[in-house]
Design a protein around this motif. Structure first.
Motif, short mmCIF file in Angstrom:
data_model
loop_
_atom_site.label_atom_id
_atom_site.label_comp_id
_atom_site.label_asym_id
_atom_site.label_seq_id
_atom_site.Cartn_x
_atom_site.Cartn_y
_atom_site.Cartn_z
N VAL A 81 76.50 96.72 24.97
CA VAL A 81 77.79 96.23 25.44
C VAL A 81 77.68 94.77 25.84
O VAL A 81 76.72 94.38 26.52
N LEU A 82 78.64 93.96 25.42
CA LEU A 82 78.67 92.55 25.83
C LEU A 82 80.03 92.22 26.41
O LEU A 82 81.02 92.90 26.13
N SER A 83 80.07 91.19 27.23
CA SER A 83 81.31 90.72 27.84
C SER A 83 81.36 89.20 27.69
O SER A 83 80.40 88.59 27.22
N PRO A 84 82.47 88.56 28.08
CA PRO A 84 82.54 87.10 27.94
C PRO A 84 81.45 86.36 28.70
O PRO A 84 81.11 85.23 28.33
N ASP A 85 80.88 86.95 29.76
CA ASP A 85 79.90 86.23 30.57
C ASP A 85 78.57 86.96 30.73
O ASP A 85 77.72 86.53 31.50
N ARG A 86 78.37 88.06 29.99
CA ARG A 86 77.09 88.76 30.08
C ARG A 86 76.69 89.27 28.70
O ARG A 86 77.50 89.92 28.02
N ASP A 87 75.43 88.97 28.29
CA ASP A 87 74.90 89.38 26.99
C ASP A 87 75.78 88.90 25.85
O ASP A 87 75.84 89.53 24.79
N ASN A 88 76.46 87.77 26.04
CA ASN A 88 77.44 87.31 25.05
C ASN A 88 76.78 86.71 23.81
O ASN A 88 77.38 86.68 22.74
N LEU A 89 75.56 86.22 23.95
CA LEU A 89 74.81 85.72 22.81
C LEU A 89 73.76 86.76 22.45
O LEU A 89 73.02 87.22 23.31
N HIS A 90 73.69 87.13 21.16
CA HIS A 90 72.63 88.05 20.79
C HIS A 90 72.22 87.89 19.34
O HIS A 90 72.97 87.37 18.51
N GLN A 91 70.99 88.33 19.08
CA GLN A 91 70.43 88.37 17.73
C GLN A 91 70.12 89.83 17.41
O GLN A 91 69.67 90.59 18.26
N ILE A 92 70.37 90.21 16.13
CA ILE A 92 70.20 91.60 15.73
C ILE A 92 69.28 91.65 14.52
O ILE A 92 69.58 91.04 13.48
N ASP A 93 68.17 92.36 14.64
CA ASP A 93 67.16 92.44 13.59
C ASP A 93 66.97 93.89 13.16
O ASP A 93 66.79 94.78 14.00
N ALA A 94 67.00 94.14 11.84
CA ALA A 94 66.67 95.46 11.32
C ALA A 94 65.18 95.72 11.54
O ALA A 94 64.35 94.84 11.32
N VAL A 95 64.84 96.94 11.95
CA VAL A 95 63.45 97.30 12.25
C VAL A 95 63.02 98.45 11.34
O VAL A 95 63.65 99.51 11.34
N ASP A 96 61.98 98.22 10.56
CA ASP A 96 61.35 99.29 9.76
C ASP A 96 62.33 99.97 8.81
O ASP A 96 62.36 101.20 8.69
N GLY A 97 63.14 99.18 8.11
CA GLY A 97 64.03 99.76 7.11
C GLY A 97 65.47 99.33 7.28
O GLY A 97 65.82 98.62 8.23
N PRO A 98 66.34 99.77 6.36
CA PRO A 98 67.77 99.42 6.47
C PRO A 98 68.41 100.11 7.67
O PRO A 98 67.93 101.14 8.15
N THR A 99 69.51 99.54 8.12
CA THR A 99 70.19 100.07 9.31
C THR A 99 71.68 99.75 9.23
O THR A 99 72.10 98.89 8.44
N ALA A 100 72.46 100.45 10.02
CA ALA A 100 73.90 100.21 10.10
C ALA A 100 74.35 100.43 11.52
O ALA A 100 73.84 101.31 12.22
N PHE A 101 75.33 99.63 11.95
CA PHE A 101 75.90 99.84 13.28
C PHE A 101 77.40 99.61 13.25
O PHE A 101 77.90 98.77 12.51
N MET A 102 78.08 100.39 14.06
CA MET A 102 79.52 100.24 14.25
C MET A 102 79.75 99.17 15.31
O MET A 102 79.01 99.10 16.30
N HIS A 117 73.87 84.36 17.82
CA HIS A 117 75.24 83.85 17.74
C HIS A 117 75.99 84.26 19.01
O HIS A 117 75.52 85.07 19.79
N ASP A 118 77.19 83.69 19.18
CA ASP A 118 77.97 83.97 20.38
C ASP A 118 79.29 84.63 20.04
O ASP A 118 79.66 84.78 18.87
N HIS A 119 80.01 85.02 21.10
CA HIS A 119 81.31 85.69 20.99
C HIS A 119 82.22 85.08 22.07
O HIS A 119 82.44 85.72 23.11
N PRO A 120 82.75 83.88 21.85
CA PRO A 120 83.46 83.15 22.92
C PRO A 120 84.64 83.93 23.48
O PRO A 120 85.58 84.28 22.77
N GLY A 121 84.59 84.21 24.79
CA GLY A 121 85.69 84.87 25.46
C GLY A 121 85.95 86.29 25.00
O GLY A 121 87.05 86.82 25.20
N MET A 122 84.94 86.96 24.43
CA MET A 122 85.15 88.26 23.80
C MET A 122 84.31 89.35 24.46
O MET A 122 83.23 89.09 24.98
#
Length: 265
Positions: A183-204, A116-121
């Motif tokens: 870290v992401l910016s409006p023009d770098r790494d702005n699109l990303h996919q996040i997959d849990a690896v080897d068990g449940p996980t949480a991120f701030m 997914h993306d984060h337009p201008g964020m």
């Protein structure tokens, strides 16, 4: 002698204050303004590097198999009515202003937040427990349309031509609580996919400014039409084609209460 304010203030409160200081004045043209933003952003990243699950009063969760085994050992099997499936991802809201939002995403074992993306964020993501694989993409400027060759052309049938995006897979790496923030910016790494690896996980997660469809910041989902090679060095960028899609039916996000210290801004 009374303890100083820095000793009395919770880590999450310090992070929220720094996020507000960083993002209430978006980066502007000009050397001094840009330097000020970068300095504040660096301080925010440093605080996010230090934060741990205990600061948010989060208790790491076990995998479904361990929970089921513990329940089987402690309670007899009792028939129960069918219940709707639990969401694969839940969100704990911490705070939100016009300038940023802050919360915690919790992923069940095997769950994913689709590409997914984060337009201008801007964004800062820090794992609290468990492991996640984060795959980051950049759009190639001025290359939003085009055609694919060979068998992959069939994947475009029925797709809107304007929904194609030529992009770079910039990185794909596993993050833990001991990793630095993603870290992401409006023009770098702005699109990303996040997959849990080897068990449940949480991120701030901090996003600035927050999603707002009325202000052009709606979330869009994508599917990779041409996969990157599996065997590649992490730093090697790979060109891929992305197609905008509807929110995948297997992904939805529920909510649950945040148990940590309150934030006052």
């Amino acid at each position: 002698m009374m303890p100083c304010d820095s000793n009395m203030t919770s880590m999450v409160q310090r992070i929220a204050r720094q996020a507000l200081l960083t993002f209430r004045s978006p980066p502007r043209l000009g050397e001094e303004a840009g330097r000020s933003f970068l300095e504040n952003h660096s301080k925010l990243q440093s605080l996010m590097t230090e934060v741990r699950a205990a600061d948010l009063q989060l208790i790491p969760r076990r995998g479904a198999a361990a929970v089921a085994a513990a329940a089987a050992d402690s309670t007899p099997a009792v028939p129960s009515p069918l219940l709707p499936p639990l969401p694969p991802v839940t969100y704990m809201h911490i705070c939100e202003t016009d300038h940023f939002s802050m919360g915690v995403f919790l992923l069940k074992s095997g769950a994913s937040i689709p590409l997914h993306d984060h337009p201008g964020m801007h964004g800062v993501l820090k794992v609290m427990y468990g492991q996640v694989r984060i795959s980051c993409f950049d759009r190639l400027q001025g290359a939003q349309h085009g055609a694919l060759q060979g068998a992959q052309h069939g994947a475009l049938q029925g797709a809107q031509h304007g929904a194609l995006r030529r992009s770079l897979l910039r990185s794909s790496a596993v993050y833990t609580e001991h990793s630095e923030p993603c870290v992401l910016s409006p023009d770098r790494d702005n699109l990303h996919q996040i997959d849990a690896v080897d068990g449940p996980t949480a991120f701030m997660d901090i996003l600035a400014p927050p999603y707002d469809p009325d202000d052009g910041r709606d979330c869009h989902y994508y599917r990779v039409l041409r996969e990157a090679e599996e065997e590649q060095q992490q730093q090697q960028m790979k060109e891929v084609w992305l197609m905008e899609i509807s929110q995948p039916p297997e992904f939805w996000c529920g909510s649950e209460p945040y148990p940590g210290p309150e934030v006052h801004l």
